[in-house]
Design a protein around this motif. Structure first.
Motif: not given
Length: 588
Positions: A412-426
């Protein structure tokens, strides 16, 4: 055999080498995958009488009901697996202990990319037993070391330079992980990213693309092309972004706990005066006891990750406790179980446990957010997925690679925006101080492998006479080869200078005397080697080590052998000089 590939242009050379590494990675991943399945059948199907849940992409089902006919034997089989693994590792190759990927990273930075020929074989068997018997570990680390070891071997067979051998090792890491996870794009990036905490090895990307695509094609042709965790099909919802940010924040904090627990326990086991091969058994016994209460922590845990993603919490083993309590405890229990499995000397990876920890963390927050805002968070699946990548992106310092890998693992590509935000913060929260791969260096300039590129001016100013010269590491002409072999192993060297009456005669190499039962150094040494003098620069010494493919060079003054200097001594002096310069600059 020397095919003189080094003379070919970069792209032609690395297309050929990448293709060969890819073939080996695919076949090696298949052998390792089915070895794990074999030991799971032996230990759990036949002895414990317990089915192991599997993810959809590996023949699993959306329906799973836990049961174990001989539940009480779980600690016995996990401990037995630890003991067997420990005996194999510490009998045949102690360097095969631990989580594998870190050993490959260490070889890249500190050992010219050299990995022992037997390491991939020992790692395959020991890790398959550890994971197949229920040890809390992953298969990506062993697969990375297996493919990296083959890459190192191929570099020697194909006559590649030390620099190209290092690239081959990094390509092996990426191809091995990308293949076993059926995530070739992420694996390609990971091979370049995993070497550093905040840098990239750009020369690795092209051959990794070739190797990962071929390895993935071979592996998936047998196992299946479906993403490991099935296909996530829900549309992206921008209103969830703040919740993903909170999850990333918590994942970053938890990754620090994971790393500190893992290495803290490793240090405890190292100081413990117990035979090394027994330590994994003790670690396995502890894991088995924990598994009596939390059987979800056994093995890689991918099947349980699938259950969490599907939201089938009724399949969790709760023993009457509320599901929320189980979800709160699972990340912490998995951290402890993984630390006891691998830090004790067991053989297995730390990526898969990181996926499980992040997934269970995501499931917990998904449930909480669903309780408060069910309209925005109707299901937990996106939080499970983003929890996976944000947690390990922080723990392994591979944010870009895990974003791509988890997208490939869920289709899935649907979660890319949320993933990019979460992983950057982590990633920001965890900082560059903490990494589950302790052999990572911060930047390319900090790697001994790139010393010539970045450190030449300072090295030219450092004289050999200012370095630590070891006059106790050598072999006399009339030493037995047994004694010479022991000196090499005690000092982690593959060769020694040969000296007679204070005269440098040549060098003796481990591959010439290994497995020989008798004889003297005089019968096996190679006469005539280059050396440095006391007034030569550290740059001269480093170039000589690179040319001779060793970690040492001899020092001779007025015809007398003075001792050797090592790559480690150059690095130590370099770091001292850098600290002095920085201290002087801060005072100005």
């Amino acid at each position: 055999m020397n095919l003189k590939l080094s003379s070919l242009p970069y792209f032609e050379r690395w297309f050929i080498v990448g293709a060969i590494i890819g073939i080996v990675a695919g076949l090696g991943a298949l052998a390792f995958y089915y070895a794990i399945r074999l030991f799971e059948i032996i230990f759990f199907t036949h002895i414990v009488g317990m089915p192991i849940p599997r993810p959809l992409g590996e023949g699993g089902s959306a329906v799973y009901h836990f049961f174990a006919l001989r539940y009480y034997l779980i600690p016995v089989v996990v401990a037995a697996g630890g003991l067997l693994s420990g005996i194999i590792v510490y009998t045949f190759d102690p360097s095969a202990e631990g989580h594998g990927t870190d050993a490959a990273i260490r070889a890249f930075h500190n050992n010219h990319g050299k990995i022992k020929r037997r390491t991939p074989v020992v790692k395959t068997i020991a890790s398959a037993i550890t994971i197949g018997s229920g040890g809390s570990a992953g298969r990506e680390g062993p697969t990375a070391l297996i493919a990296a070891g083959i890459g190192s071997f191929l570099a020697d067979v194909l006559g590649l330079s030390p620099k190209d051998r290092r690239i081959a090792v990094a390509v092996g890491i990426g191809a091995g992980i990308g293949t076993i996870f059926k995530a070739p794009i992420g694996g390609s990036v990971l091979g370049a990213e995993i070497l550093y905490r905040r840098d990239f090895e750009s020369e690795v990307i092209f051959p990794s693309l070739v190797a990962s695509s071929i390895g993935y094609s071979i592996f998936a042709s047998v196992v299946g092309f479906e993403p490991i965790f099935g296909d996530y099909v829900e549309a992206f919802n921008v209103l969830r972004l703040p919740f993903y940010a909170v999850l990333g924040l918590v994942a970053g904090v938890m990754s620090i706990l994971y790393i500190r627990t893992f290495y803290g326990l490793r240090n405890v086991f190292k100081k413990w005066h117990v035979p090394n091969h027994v330590k994994p058994m003790i670690g396995g016994a502890v894991v088995g006891i924990i598994a009596l209460l939390f059987p979800e922590i056994l093995g890689t845990g991918y099947g349980w990750v699938e259950i969490l993603e599907l939201g089938k919490f009724n399949e969790l083993v709760t023993f009457g406790l509320p599901v929320l309590i189980i979800l709160i405890m699972l990340p912490f229990v998995k951290i402890i179980a993984t630390s006891f499995t691998v830090s004790s000397g067991g053989s297995g990876g730390v990526f898969a446990p990181g996926i499980f920890i992040g997934a269970s963390l995501g499931a917990l927050f998904g449930v909480l957010f669903h309780f408060f805002v069910p309209g925005i968070v109707p299901v937990v699946a996106p939080f499970v997925i983003i929890g996976m990548l944000s947690f390990f992106g922080a723990a392994g310092k591979v944010p870009l690679a895990v974003i791509l890998m988890v997208v490939e693992m869920t289709g899935s590509l649907q979660l890319l925006p949320g993933a990019m935000l979460a992983v950057s913060i982590a990633y920001i929260v965890s900082g560059t101080k903490y990494s589950i791969y302790e052999s990572q260096v911060e930047q390319r300039r900090d790697s001994p492998a790139n010393m010539g590129e970045y450190h030449t001016p300072l090295l030219l100013e450092m004289k050999v006479s200012s370095l630590k010269i070891r006059n106790d590491i050598y072999a006399d002409l009339y030493y037995t080869i047994y004694r010479a072999d022991n000196i090499m192993k005690e000092n982690d060297l593959l060769s020694l200078p040969v000296v007679y009456h204070d005269k440098l005669m040549g060098a003796v190499y481990l591959y010439d005397i290994d497995n020989k039962s008798y004889g003297y150094v005089k019968d096996y040494y190679k006469p005539g080697i280059s050396y440095v003098k006391l007034d030569n620069s550290a740059e001269n010494a480093w170039e000589l080590m690179m040319r001779n493919r060793t970690k040492w060079c001899a020092v001779v003054e007025n015809g007398k052998f003075m001792g050797i200097i090592t790559l480690e001594s150059i690095l130590d002096r370099y770091e001292e000089n850098v600290k002095t310069i920085r201290a002087q600059e801060s005072e100005q």
